[in-house]
Every structure is written in structure tokens, then in C-alpha cells.
Design an enzyme around this catalytic site. Structure first.
Site, PDB file in Angstrom:
ATOM      1  N   HIS A  14      46.058   7.680 -65.510  1.00 56.73           N
ATOM      2  CA  HIS A  14      45.816   8.954 -64.602  1.00 56.73           C
ATOM      3  C   HIS A  14      46.223  10.330 -65.382  1.00 56.73           C
ATOM      4  O   HIS A  14      47.180  10.873 -65.590  1.00 56.73           O
ATOM      5  CB  HIS A  14      46.584   9.015 -63.177  1.00 56.73           C
ATOM      6  CG  HIS A  14      46.408  10.016 -62.390  1.00 56.73           C
ATOM      7  ND1 HIS A  14      46.466   9.964 -61.003  1.00 56.73           N
ATOM      8  CD2 HIS A  14      45.947  11.305 -62.471  1.00 56.73           C
ATOM      9  CE1 HIS A  14      46.127  11.011 -60.481  1.00 56.73           C
ATOM     10  NE2 HIS A  14      45.832  11.960 -61.451  1.00 56.73           N
ATOM     11  N   HIS A  16      44.199  13.870 -66.769  1.00 61.30           N
ATOM     12  CA  HIS A  16      43.016  15.098 -66.845  1.00 61.30           C
ATOM     13  C   HIS A  16      43.088  15.869 -68.252  1.00 61.30           C
ATOM     14  O   HIS A  16      44.217  16.327 -68.663  1.00 61.30           O
ATOM     15  CB  HIS A  16      43.215  15.848 -65.785  1.00 61.30           C
ATOM     16  CG  HIS A  16      43.035  15.246 -64.409  1.00 61.30           C
ATOM     17  ND1 HIS A  16      42.073  15.101 -63.647  1.00 61.30           N
ATOM     18  CD2 HIS A  16      44.044  14.896 -63.552  1.00 61.30           C
ATOM     19  CE1 HIS A  16      42.289  14.438 -62.665  1.00 61.30           C
ATOM     20  NE2 HIS A  16      43.703  14.431 -62.479  1.00 61.30           N
ATOM     21  N   HIS A 194      41.045  10.486 -56.148  1.00 60.07           N
ATOM     22  CA  HIS A 194      42.468  10.755 -55.703  1.00 60.07           C
ATOM     23  C   HIS A 194      42.265  10.942 -54.145  1.00 60.07           C
ATOM     24  O   HIS A 194      41.336  11.314 -53.572  1.00 60.07           O
ATOM     25  CB  HIS A 194      42.406  12.258 -56.170  1.00 60.07           C
ATOM     26  CG  HIS A 194      42.712  12.655 -57.634  1.00 60.07           C
ATOM     27  ND1 HIS A 194      42.162  12.049 -58.613  1.00 60.07           N
ATOM     28  CD2 HIS A 194      43.716  13.428 -58.081  1.00 60.07           C
ATOM     29  CE1 HIS A 194      42.485  12.553 -59.765  1.00 60.07           C
ATOM     30  NE2 HIS A 194      43.433  13.488 -59.474  1.00 60.07           N
ATOM     31  N   GLU A 197      47.221  12.445 -51.717  1.00 59.42           N
ATOM     32  CA  GLU A 197      48.202  13.020 -52.592  1.00 59.42           C
ATOM     33  C   GLU A 197      48.683  14.198 -51.473  1.00 59.42           C
ATOM     34  O   GLU A 197      49.660  14.212 -50.900  1.00 59.42           O
ATOM     35  CB  GLU A 197      47.687  13.686 -53.759  1.00 59.42           C
ATOM     36  CG  GLU A 197      48.762  14.639 -54.382  1.00 59.42           C
ATOM     37  CD  GLU A 197      47.939  15.355 -55.858  1.00 59.42           C
ATOM     38  OE1 GLU A 197      48.622  15.889 -56.444  1.00 59.42           O
ATOM     39  OE2 GLU A 197      46.749  15.475 -55.510  1.00 59.42           O
ATOM     40  N   ASP A 275      49.538  12.617 -65.512  1.00 59.34           N
ATOM     41  CA  ASP A 275      48.645  13.568 -64.637  1.00 59.34           C
ATOM     42  C   ASP A 275      48.076  14.730 -65.508  1.00 59.34           C
ATOM     43  O   ASP A 275      47.219  14.756 -66.159  1.00 59.34           O
ATOM     44  CB  ASP A 275      49.298  14.131 -63.419  1.00 59.34           C
ATOM     45  CG  ASP A 275      48.165  14.614 -62.247  1.00 59.34           C
ATOM     46  OD1 ASP A 275      47.083  14.521 -62.678  1.00 59.34           O
ATOM     47  OD2 ASP A 275      48.663  14.885 -61.269  1.00 59.34           O
ATOM     48  N   ASP A 276      49.146  15.908 -65.584  1.00 61.47           N
ATOM     49  CA  ASP A 276      48.862  17.028 -66.492  1.00 61.47           C
ATOM     50  C   ASP A 276      50.115  17.394 -67.060  1.00 61.47           C
ATOM     51  O   ASP A 276      50.864  18.395 -66.851  1.00 61.47           O
ATOM     52  CB  ASP A 276      48.360  18.182 -65.586  1.00 61.47           C
ATOM     53  CG  ASP A 276      47.214  17.754 -64.907  1.00 61.47           C
ATOM     54  OD1 ASP A 276      46.148  17.685 -65.270  1.00 61.47           O
ATOM     55  OD2 ASP A 276      47.225  17.630 -63.741  1.00 61.47           O
TER      56      ASP A 276
END
Length: 345
Positions: A14, A16, A194, A197, A275-276
Site C-alpha cells: 500500500h 502511492h 480503499h 478508512e 501509504d505516503d
């Protein structure tokens, strides 16, 4: 840092790729591409990394992503992420790229995809890694835009691993994207989404039953629905949980309140991801370390999380079994080092 976390082989499922843009690279690309950027220094940029929710984060994310203009930019971004995450003993990555994000900034999405794919293949060869690209659909742009995006990337069908659904959840249920996912599966792609969340547990049900996904990104609100919890545990549908991201975006008020340990202990196939990472306080190992400290995860549970990351991946089974054997060897070595020495009388 925990030696066990350092030594464990892991995957990242996961991530991006535009969200791996480090502040230093943002400033460098802004200068190189003559982008009229609102912040003069990294310090000014970092001061904006405080978010009330996903929508607030998206504004900062989109602003920084404006510096990505050329194929070279996307190539270098991808290589930088893989070089960094390899330091965390990540051996396999499945990274999401959003062509619609490039289009919205006036960047040719096919050119951007070429840069990501080239950087990905070069980095895999250099660092001995495996993985694939997930084409991320930005759900707030609607189904028609998503279908146009799919047509743009269709010629790359053999170089893409999966279709994904990301971006603003609330008000954008997975069911809207049934046709997109049906066509993507016809191309031979896997599917992720997704869900759960900020969106409710119902979005997770829709992702599983309507989009037919192979795994759920985030999924932490499944705990609100006991029937859903049972299904996720029984079917071992992987969840790609991002603990630090969830705290930064106020899904949980603190890491100590996060439910990743409870989900793991309930028998769900939970994985840990970043994630980021520049926006949310750390890469994969940092998510493991901070989660262990905040939630009392035992060493055996860290090993299970690492194993889950390979079980939940889209790699072939022969490769998966090799990595699982390596995890078992690491665990055996650490368990032996932790055992007290035998004292002879």
C-alpha cells in the site's frame, strides 16, 4: 531500531508513488521544472504537513505533485522510493500510480506511466526486488473519467498488475465502479480498493461483493461490523493497514488507540504499510517500530505481520514460499539469540 524488524524480509502493498515524494525532491523538481511553487524552503513545505482529514491531506498532496512534469521526474521518483524502501529490507513492492492525477495537472498520463514503469524495472534489477504496478482510480472524479483512464492505459495491460480504487472515500462508494473493475479483470488484472478508512464498513462489503477485490486497502473500520470481521478472518482477505497514516489523518486519535493489533489477534490477514511516507512520519520499518511500541506487539506478532505481507501479495507461490522460509530462518535465529545461555553447575 528493533533488530528483528530490520532483519525481517517484508513487502509493501500500500504505497502511492506520488505520495513518496520527499520534500527535498519537491523543491528540486520545482526549480528544475520552473514550477511556481508556494513554498520557498523545505521547512515552509513541512509546516503544511498537518492534516485534519483525508480531504485536507489531498490538497497538500496535489500541490506538491504539481512539480512532477516529465517522464524523467516519474522515473527518478520511482527509483528513489525503491532505493529507500530497500533499506528497510523490503523485497517486493506493489505500488499504486494514479494517471488521473497526472491528467488533472496537465501532464500526459501515458508519458508519466512510462516513467514509472521504466524506473520500476531499473530499480528492481538494481536492488534485486520484485513487484508490480497498480493503476489507481481516483474515485472523486467519477466513473466516466475512470473509464477514459482505463482506455488510456489499456495498451500496457501486460505490464500492469492490478486496478485500485483510492482517493476521497466519503460519498464515493465502491459500487459506482463496478464496470471499471469488471473490465480490468477481463484484462487479467488483480483488484484492490480503499475501503473502511473514512468510509463505513458497508464500503468494505461492496468492495468484496461488487468489485470482487482480492484485498482491501486500509479496512480498519471493519471492526464496527462483527459479521464482516468474521468473513475477513474466515476468507483471509488481506488488509493493507497503514498505522501512521491513520493517525496523521485522524482516523485514530493516537497510535495507542489504533486497532491493528486487535485485528491481527482476531485472526485477520493484516499487513503494515506506509501509504505516503514523507507525509505520515515514516516508511515501512517505522510503522512496524512505532506500532510495536504503542500497541505492545510481541516479536511473534511482528513475524506474523511480515509473513502476512507476503501471503497478501500478488507474487507467485514459489517466490512467496522462498521468502516465508527466509522469515522463518530470521525468527529462528532471533529466538535463539534471545534464549538465556545454559549455565553448567
Amino acid at each position: 531500531m528493533s533488530r528483528l524488524v530490520e532483519d525481517l524480509p517484508k513487502t509493501e502493498l500500500h504505497l502511492h508513488i506520488e505520495g513518496s515524494l520527499e520534500p527535498s525532491m519537491v523543491m528540486e523538481l520545482a526549480r528544475r521544472n520552473n514550477v511556481d511553487f508556494p513554498h520557498a524552503t523545505e521547512t515552509e513545505l513541512l509546516a503544511t504537513y498537518e492534516f485534519d482529514n483525508l480531504a485536507g491531506f489531498s490538497k497538500v498532496y496535489q500541490s506538491s505533485s504539481r512539480v512532477l512534469r516529465t517522464e524523467r521526474d516519474f522515473n527518478e521518483l520511482t527509483q528513489a522510493y525503491m532505493r529507500r524502501v530497500r533499506q528497510d529490507n523490503v523485497r517486493h513492492v506493489e505500488i499504486a500510480f494514479a494517471p488521473q492525477g497526472a491528467s488533472s495537472r496537465g501532464v500526459d498520463p501515458v508519458m508519466a506511466l512510462e516513467g514509472v514503469l521504466a524506473g520500476f524495472e531499473e530499480a528492481k534489477a538494481e536492488h534485486g526486488m520484485t513487484g508490480g504496478i497498480i493503476i489507481g482510480c481516483q474515485r472523486h472524479r467519477g466513473i466516466d473519467d475512470a473509464m477514459r483512464m482505463l482506455d488510456q492505459v489499456r495498451p500496457y495491460r501486460d505490464r500492469i498488475m492490478a486496478i485500485g480504487l483510492a482517493s476521497l472515500e466519503v460519498g464515493n462508494p465502491p459500487s459506482i465502479y463496478r464496470r471499471l473493475f469488471e473490465e480490468a479483470r477481463e484484462l487479467g488484472w488483480k483488484a484492490v480498493a480503499h475501503a473502511g478508512e473514512e468510509g463505513p464498513p458497508e464500503y468494505i462489503w461492496e468492495a468484496i461483493d461488487i468489485l470482487k477485490v482480492d484485498r482491501i486497502d486500509h479496512g480498519v473500520r471493519c471492526e464496527e461490523d462483527p459479521a464482516l470481521m468474521r468473513r475477513l478472518a474466515e476468507q483471509q482477505i488481506p488488509l493493507t493497514v497503514c498505522p501512521l497514516s491513520n493517525v496523521y489523518l485522524k482516523v485514530f486519535p493516537t497510535l495507542e488507540r489504533h486497532n491493528v493489533a486487535r485485528l491481527l489477534r482476531a485472526g485477520l490477514c493484516v499487513t503494515i504499510n506506509s501509504d505516503d511516507p514523507p507525509y505520515f512520519g515514516g516508511y515501512v520499518n517505522e510503522n512496524y517500530i512505532q506500532s510495536q511500541a504503542a500497541l505492545g506487539l510481541g516479536d511473534a506478532e511482528l513475524v506474523q505481520l511480515a509473513r502476512n505481507s507476503f501471503v497478501g501479495s500478488f507474487m507467485d507461490d514459489t517466490e512467496r514460499q522462498r521468502h516465508l522460509a527466509d522469515i522463518d530462518a530470521v525468527w529462528l535465529r532471533h529466538a535463539g539469540e534471545a534464549a538465556p545461555a545454559h549455565v553448567q553447575n
